[in-house]
Design an enzyme around this catalytic site. Structure first.
Site, PDB file in Angstrom:
ATOM      1  N   GLY A  48      72.790  16.197  76.059  1.00  0.00           N
ATOM      2  CA  GLY A  48      73.314  15.589  77.301  1.00  0.00           C
ATOM      3  C   GLY A  48      72.695  14.214  77.489  1.00  0.00           C
ATOM      4  O   GLY A  48      72.224  13.871  78.573  1.00  0.00           O
ATOM      5  N   ALA A  49      72.708  13.415  76.390  1.00  0.00           N
ATOM      6  CA  ALA A  49      71.888  12.197  76.329  1.00  0.00           C
ATOM      7  C   ALA A  49      72.596  10.923  76.784  1.00  0.00           C
ATOM      8  O   ALA A  49      72.014   9.852  76.704  1.00  0.00           O
ATOM      9  CB  ALA A  49      71.418  11.996  74.883  1.00  0.00           C
ATOM     10  N   SER A  50      73.843  11.023  77.255  1.00  0.00           N
ATOM     11  CA  SER A  50      74.619   9.790  77.440  1.00  0.00           C
ATOM     12  C   SER A  50      74.673   9.249  78.858  1.00  0.00           C
ATOM     13  O   SER A  50      75.032   8.078  79.051  1.00  0.00           O
ATOM     14  CB  SER A  50      76.053  10.025  76.940  1.00  0.00           C
ATOM     15  OG  SER A  50      76.592  11.170  77.578  1.00  0.00           O
ATOM     16  N   THR A  51      74.387  10.076  79.840  1.00  0.00           N
ATOM     17  CA  THR A  51      74.447   9.614  81.233  1.00  0.00           C
ATOM     18  C   THR A  51      73.309  10.288  82.022  1.00  0.00           C
ATOM     19  O   THR A  51      72.650  11.203  81.532  1.00  0.00           O
ATOM     20  CB  THR A  51      75.790  10.003  81.912  1.00  0.00           C
ATOM     21  OG1 THR A  51      75.983  11.409  81.785  1.00  0.00           O
ATOM     22  CG2 THR A  51      76.976   9.275  81.309  1.00  0.00           C
ATOM     23  N   ASP A 111      80.878  19.130  71.241  1.00  0.00           N
ATOM     24  CA  ASP A 111      80.599  20.165  72.232  1.00  0.00           C
ATOM     25  C   ASP A 111      79.261  20.853  71.920  1.00  0.00           C
ATOM     26  O   ASP A 111      79.182  21.662  70.994  1.00  0.00           O
ATOM     27  CB  ASP A 111      81.751  21.178  72.214  1.00  0.00           C
ATOM     28  CG  ASP A 111      81.539  22.271  73.240  1.00  0.00           C
ATOM     29  OD1 ASP A 111      80.573  22.179  74.030  1.00  0.00           O
ATOM     30  OD2 ASP A 111      82.345  23.225  73.251  1.00  0.00           O
ATOM     31  N   ALA A 140      75.235  18.931  81.748  1.00  0.00           N
ATOM     32  CA  ALA A 140      75.926  19.346  82.975  1.00  0.00           C
ATOM     33  C   ALA A 140      77.401  19.355  82.658  1.00  0.00           C
ATOM     34  O   ALA A 140      77.954  18.341  82.233  1.00  0.00           O
ATOM     35  CB  ALA A 140      75.628  18.375  84.108  1.00  0.00           C
ATOM     36  N   TYR A 235      73.758  24.849  97.414  1.00  0.00           N
ATOM     37  CA  TYR A 235      73.074  24.646  96.131  1.00  0.00           C
ATOM     38  C   TYR A 235      72.222  25.858  95.733  1.00  0.00           C
ATOM     39  O   TYR A 235      72.670  26.752  95.035  1.00  0.00           O
ATOM     40  CB  TYR A 235      72.255  23.328  96.119  1.00  0.00           C
ATOM     41  CG  TYR A 235      72.041  22.892  94.683  1.00  0.00           C
ATOM     42  CD1 TYR A 235      72.884  21.968  94.092  1.00  0.00           C
ATOM     43  CD2 TYR A 235      71.047  23.475  93.892  1.00  0.00           C
ATOM     44  CE1 TYR A 235      72.744  21.623  92.743  1.00  0.00           C
ATOM     45  CE2 TYR A 235      70.904  23.148  92.553  1.00  0.00           C
ATOM     46  CZ  TYR A 235      71.745  22.211  91.993  1.00  0.00           C
ATOM     47  OH  TYR A 235      71.606  21.888  90.662  1.00  0.00           O
ATOM     48  N   LYS A 244      70.752  28.148  88.105  1.00  0.00           N
ATOM     49  CA  LYS A 244      69.444  27.489  87.981  1.00  0.00           C
ATOM     50  C   LYS A 244      68.307  28.518  87.979  1.00  0.00           C
ATOM     51  O   LYS A 244      67.288  28.329  87.310  1.00  0.00           O
ATOM     52  CB  LYS A 244      69.247  26.466  89.106  1.00  0.00           C
ATOM     53  CG  LYS A 244      70.204  25.264  89.020  1.00  0.00           C
ATOM     54  CD  LYS A 244      70.023  24.487  87.736  1.00  0.00           C
ATOM     55  CE  LYS A 244      70.774  23.176  87.681  1.00  0.00           C
ATOM     56  NZ  LYS A 244      70.718  22.555  86.350  1.00  0.00           N
ATOM     57  N   THR A 271      74.839  10.944  90.178  1.00  0.00           N
ATOM     58  CA  THR A 271      75.324  10.995  88.796  1.00  0.00           C
ATOM     59  C   THR A 271      76.764  11.512  88.859  1.00  0.00           C
ATOM     60  O   THR A 271      77.228  11.948  89.918  1.00  0.00           O
ATOM     61  CB  THR A 271      74.510  11.960  87.898  1.00  0.00           C
ATOM     62  OG1 THR A 271      74.702  13.297  88.378  1.00  0.00           O
ATOM     63  CG2 THR A 271      73.037  11.619  87.863  1.00  0.00           C
TER      64      THR A 271
HETATM   65  P1  NAD Z   1      75.488  13.909  84.032  1.00  0.00           P
HETATM   66  O1  NAD Z   1      76.872  14.330  84.372  1.00  0.00           O
HETATM   67  O2  NAD Z   1      75.112  12.501  84.301  1.00  0.00           O
HETATM   68  O3  NAD Z   1      75.197  14.167  82.457  1.00  0.00           O
HETATM   69  C1  NAD Z   1      75.717  15.251  81.781  1.00  0.00           C
HETATM   70  C2  NAD Z   1      75.503  15.059  80.281  1.00  0.00           C
HETATM   71  O4  NAD Z   1      75.968  16.246  79.629  1.00  0.00           O
HETATM   72  C3  NAD Z   1      76.276  13.887  79.656  1.00  0.00           C
HETATM   73  O5  NAD Z   1      75.491  13.298  78.643  1.00  0.00           O
HETATM   74  C4  NAD Z   1      77.486  14.577  79.007  1.00  0.00           C
HETATM   75  O6  NAD Z   1      78.049  13.880  77.895  1.00  0.00           O
HETATM   76  C5  NAD Z   1      76.836  15.867  78.560  1.00  0.00           C
HETATM   77  N1  NAD Z   1      77.786  16.948  78.333  1.00  0.00           N
HETATM   78  C6  NAD Z   1      78.618  17.563  79.215  1.00  0.00           C
HETATM   79  N2  NAD Z   1      79.313  18.551  78.597  1.00  0.00           N
HETATM   80  C7  NAD Z   1      78.899  18.552  77.314  1.00  0.00           C
HETATM   81  C8  NAD Z   1      79.230  19.335  76.184  1.00  0.00           C
HETATM   82  N3  NAD Z   1      80.100  20.342  76.247  1.00  0.00           N
HETATM   83  N4  NAD Z   1      78.623  19.044  75.004  1.00  0.00           N
HETATM   84  C9  NAD Z   1      77.726  18.014  74.895  1.00  0.00           C
HETATM   85  N5  NAD Z   1      77.350  17.270  75.943  1.00  0.00           N
HETATM   86  C10 NAD Z   1      77.936  17.539  77.134  1.00  0.00           C
HETATM   87  O7  NAD Z   1      74.546  14.950  84.735  1.00  0.00           O
HETATM   88  P2  NAD Z   1      73.078  14.884  85.395  1.00  0.00           P
HETATM   89  O8  NAD Z   1      73.247  14.826  86.856  1.00  0.00           O
HETATM   90  O9  NAD Z   1      72.228  13.906  84.695  1.00  0.00           O
HETATM   91  O10 NAD Z   1      72.591  16.369  85.082  1.00  0.00           O
HETATM   92  C11 NAD Z   1      71.736  16.702  84.000  1.00  0.00           C
HETATM   93  C12 NAD Z   1      70.875  17.884  84.406  1.00  0.00           C
HETATM   94  O11 NAD Z   1      70.005  17.474  85.476  1.00  0.00           O
HETATM   95  C13 NAD Z   1      71.680  19.073  84.939  1.00  0.00           C
HETATM   96  O12 NAD Z   1      71.068  20.269  84.537  1.00  0.00           O
HETATM   97  C14 NAD Z   1      71.539  18.929  86.444  1.00  0.00           C
HETATM   98  O13 NAD Z   1      71.695  20.136  87.145  1.00  0.00           O
HETATM   99  C15 NAD Z   1      70.112  18.418  86.519  1.00  0.00           C
HETATM  100  N6  NAD Z   1      69.764  17.771  87.812  1.00  0.00           N
HETATM  101  C16 NAD Z   1      70.588  16.823  88.341  1.00  0.00           C
HETATM  102  C17 NAD Z   1      70.238  16.275  89.579  1.00  0.00           C
HETATM  103  C18 NAD Z   1      71.124  15.231  90.218  1.00  0.00           C
HETATM  104  O14 NAD Z   1      70.940  14.936  91.407  1.00  0.00           O
HETATM  105  N7  NAD Z   1      72.033  14.632  89.480  1.00  0.00           N
HETATM  106  C19 NAD Z   1      69.070  16.672  90.245  1.00  0.00           C
HETATM  107  C20 NAD Z   1      68.236  17.599  89.647  1.00  0.00           C
HETATM  108  C21 NAD Z   1      68.600  18.164  88.426  1.00  0.00           C
END
Ligand code: NAD
Length: 396
Positions: A48-51, A111, A140, A235, A244, A271
């Site tokens: 999940g390294a892109s965003t 995926d 995510a 949540y 979670k 995000t």
């Molecule tokens: P995001 O949407 O910015 O990033 C999701 C990443 O998952 C992307 O890199 C996307 O390409 C990748 N992805 C999605 N489906 C995929 C698949 N099938 N195969 C490969 N890659 C896939 O999300 P985020 O908000 O950075 O969330 C990341 C984690 O951090 C999650 O577990 C989220 O619950 C947790 N988190 C987020 C927050 C928040 O406020 N955003 C707070 C605390 C924890």
């Protein structure tokens, strides 16, 4: 192509290549300005390294730890009249910066839930890194095709055991309105746990371990959110919270099997995923106002730098009673949460922009897609067909 934002609700269907690059460069600059991280990992895999938090983790590992990184994500390249996704442009920008710095970086687009992507990742680690010292799981996704059963599971964002009526923000029309969510049925809870719970993280750890690519002392961490009263019904006590809590179970299980596994609690940020959670836009707009006022506002990169330096690679990490790393400490302070709770029932469509930092929320949302940056001339024609050097694209 001249690229403008096309927003509907929590989705923006366009992304700007130069804007995304500027965002990545800004995060890299931030990391380079920080003190070096002691005992840093040298070979890091980020799922999940892109965003969002995953991108910030990869940047922290590469530019804060000098680590060689492999990133896995699911993004779309540009096609005909469409721009690529923001995560695609972010990854291209990250790759360029790593190449320029002489840092090894490779990415896999596909995926992450599938066994094929796991196998290819293991091959890449064996060929290039030998083993890894850190696995960050930051995926995510709204759905998951189960690699064993072939079933497509969809997650839902619903309360459990009760109907919830709350105020929320219609971000398109800048309207405060009340919304009601019916409680999830058991199948929806189970599906959400399958998608966003620990099963896939555990599968990654087991397959990497069986392949012998986890170095002795390798750490793995997975990201979670807990939050406080205002977000609790939807949540932590809702379907996503059930998923979670499954991470907590898995971290304990993996640890008892000798894996250095931890759950890291991060703060709420804007995000692509958090914008989709009904209560979050309004909560974030209020939180931003308060945390900016007292100088404690943080985004993904500030959070992940603190996670690495204060928790994961600190000899005296800050853990909670459940053994989780906590970097949501500034968000959950009593004075901040008490003020959010006080303001919550007072927000109306009319006072939204004075009582909260909705414009700050909106600016950060657009920034996720590379828009609203002063250094970019959005009237200029940009080539949207950007390549990611050395990408292994398993979606083709
Ligand atoms: P995001 O949407 O910015 O990033 C999701 C990443 O998952 C992307 O890199 C996307 O390409 C990748 N992805 C999605 N489906 C995929 C698949 N099938 N195969 C490969 N890659 C896939 O999300 P985020 O908000 O950075 O969330 C990341 C984690 O951090 C999650 O577990 C989220 O619950 C947790 N988190 C987020 C927050 C928040 O406020 N955003 C707070 C605390 C924890």
């Amino acid at each position: 192509m001249i690229v403008n934002p096309r927003v509907k609700g929590f989705i923006c269907t366009t992304a700007h290549p130069a804007g995304c690059r500027a965002n990545v460069d800004e995060q890299i600059r931030f990391i380079r300005e920080q003190a070096p991280i002691a005992n840093a990992p040298k070979r890091v895999l980020v799922i999940g390294a892109s965003t969002g938090y995953g991108l910030a983790s990869r940047i922290t590992a590469a530019f804060g730890c000098n680590a060689r990184t492999i990133g896995v994500f699911f993004e779309k390249p540009a096609s005909r009249n469409r721009t690529a996704s923001a995560g695609w442009y972010n990854s291209a920008a990250f790759q360029c910066a790593a190449d320029n710095a002489g840092l090894y970086a490779k990415s896999i687009n596909g995926d992450a839930f599938s066994d094929a992507v796991k196998e290819k990742t293991i091959e890449m680690i064996k060929a290039d890194l030998g083993q890894i010292d850190l696995l960050v799981y930051s995926l995510a996704s709204p759905r998951r095709l189960h690699p064993v059963t072939g079933t497509l599971h969809s997650s839902v964002l619903k309360p459990i055991g009760k109907t919830v009526t709350q105020i929320g923000l219609d971000t398109d029309r800048e309207l405060i309105k009340s919304f009601t969510l019916q409680p999830a049925v058991q199948q929806e809870i189970d599906d959400t746990v399958v998608v966003m719970g620990a099963d896939d993280w555990e599968r990654w750890v087991h397959q990497l371990s069986e392949a012998g690519v986890l170095a002795p002392g390798c750490k793995t961490t997975v990201y979670t959110y807990i939050g406080e009263k205002v977000t609790r019904d939807i949540y932590w006590d809702g379907t996503i919270g059930a998923a979670k809590k499954d991470l907590d179970r898995a971290a304990a299980m993996l640890s008892s099997n000798g894996v250095e596994a931890s759950v890291s609690v991060l703060k709420a940020v804007v995000t692509q995923s958090s914008a989709a959670i009904p209560v979050m836009p309004l909560y974030l707009a209020l939180l931003f106002k308060l945390m900016k006022q007292d100088g404690s506002h943080e985004g993904c990169i500030e959070q992940i730098y603190r996670l690495f330096s204060e928790c994961l690679y600190n000899t005296d990490p800050r853990l909670d009673e459940g053994g989780r790393n906590r970097v949501d400490d500034r968000e959950t302070r009593h004075e901040i949460q008490a003020e959010v709770e006080k303001l919550w029932p007072q927000v109306t469509t009319e006072n939204l922009n004075s009582i909260s930092d909705f414009q700050g929320f909106r600016a950060e949302f657009l920034k996720l897609f590379g828009f609203g940056l002063t250094e970019i001339d959005y009237e200029t024609d940009f080539d949207v067909d950007v390549k990611i050097n050395g990408l292994l694209d398993l979606t083709q």
